[in-house]
Design an enzyme around this catalytic site. Structure first.
Site, short mmCIF file in Angstrom:
data_model
loop_
_atom_site.label_atom_id
_atom_site.label_comp_id
_atom_site.label_asym_id
_atom_site.label_seq_id
_atom_site.Cartn_x
_atom_site.Cartn_y
_atom_site.Cartn_z
CB SER A 96 -45.09 -28.14 -124.02
OG SER A 96 -45.66 -29.10 -124.88
CG ASP A 124 -42.94 -35.08 -122.26
OD1 ASP A 124 -41.92 -35.79 -122.22
OD2 ASP A 124 -42.93 -33.85 -122.49
CE LYS A 171 -40.41 -35.25 -125.03
NZ LYS A 171 -39.88 -34.49 -123.88
CD GLU A 198 -37.57 -32.48 -119.82
OE1 GLU A 198 -36.89 -31.92 -118.93
OE2 GLU A 198 -38.54 -31.95 -120.38
CD GLU A 218 -36.49 -27.99 -125.79
OE1 GLU A 218 -36.92 -29.09 -125.39
OE2 GLU A 218 -37.07 -26.91 -125.60
O1 KIV Z 1 -43.09 -31.03 -123.81
C1 KIV Z 1 -42.81 -30.82 -124.99
O2 KIV Z 1 -43.59 -30.26 -125.75
C2 KIV Z 1 -41.51 -31.24 -125.47
C3 KIV Z 1 -41.10 -30.80 -126.83
C4 KIV Z 1 -40.67 -29.39 -126.78
C5 KIV Z 1 -40.07 -31.67 -127.43
O3 KIV Z 1 -40.80 -31.91 -124.79
#
Ligand code: KIV
Length: 265
Positions: A49, A87, A115, A117, A184
């Protein structure tokens, strides 16, 4: 659970088992990280994000591994207690070896977990990473990196068939070794079902109060989002400082005062 030592994956698991709700926020720099840490935020995510809230892009697509690594290093310098997740951006985990190389960069920058997706072919990638010592958090439901394929930022898994598929995907990710899962923008009843079905902690964003924890994008919960989605609450009104807003968020998550029905689907 308040202590000064850095939380581990096992601590997060214990908190789920004890029924303690986990408070998670996104963060991108050392100063905000230190404030979150003082506020007892349990998990800090350097989300892709950052492409939207830091870089001003319209989607998260286009963020690079080096950029997430840079912000992960910054955030890690501000943390003492919170567990840090980095991420994996779009295109950085489409096959096992690419994913491994990029996960190594993000863990080297200071993350304790990466993390990524999706499910389907990503389940094999998760299996590959976790078998080689890389802790992984899955992310299902609205997966912003697929926004162009999903046709926009929309609530997911509304019908029975897609809800059943999401639950199966969640179980497959856990089976592949994922130690945490973000869900989400899904109906609250499904957030509850997935959290009850999995042993690992399930963190919701727009997924109802019965998830094991909650996450929000920092800028949104500080009231800085221009068009905040329904699942966002602004914690600045009534808080004397940003630090106090983080504390209010942690208390609201732990006491199950956030999210309310107003924030749920
Ligand atoms: O990139 C991000 O901020 C996210 C959150 C919304 C969980 O993946």
């Amino acid at each position: 659970m308040t202590s000064s030592k850095t939380l581990t994956v096992d601590d997060l698991l214990k908190m789920k088992r004890n029924g303690e709700k986990l408070a998670m926020l996104t963060c991108y720099d050392a100063t905000f990280a230190a404030a979150m840490d003082k506020a007892d935020v349990d998990i800090v995510l350097v989300g892709d994000s950052l492409g939207m809230v830091v870089q001003g892009r319209t989607t998260t697509v286009g963020v690079s591994v080096d950029e997430v690594a840079y912000h992960t290093a910054c955030v890690s310098r501000g943390l003492k207690r919170a567990f840090l997740i980095a991420d994996m951006p779009f295109g950085s985990f489409h096959n096992e070896s690419t994913a491994m190389e990029n996960a190594v960069e993000l863990l080297g920058a200071g993350g304790s977990m990466v993390k990524l997706e999706g499910a389907g072919p990503m389940v094999d990638v998760v299996d590959y990473l976790t078998c080689r010592g890389v802790p992984v958090c899955g992310h299902l439901g609205l997966t912003p990196q697929s926004v162009n394929q999903l046709g926009g930022f929309k609530v997911q898994a509304r019908d029975d068939e897609s809800a059943r598929r999401l639950l199966q995907d969640a179980q497959a990710l856990q089976h592949a070794g994922a130690r945490l899962l973000v869900v989400e923008c899904i109906p609250a009843r499904l957030g509850k079902e997935v959290s009850a079905a999995l042993d690992i902690p399930v963190i919701g964003i727009g997924a109802g109060v019965e998830c094991d924890g909650q996450v929000l994008v920092m800028h949104d919960m500080l009231g800085l989002g221009e068009r905040a989605p329904k699942f966002v609450a602004d914690f600045m009104p009534g808080s004397a400082s940003i630090q106090a807003a983080f504390e209010a968020y942690v208390a609201a998550v732990r006491e199950k005062r956030f999210p309310t029905d107003r924030h749920a689907y």
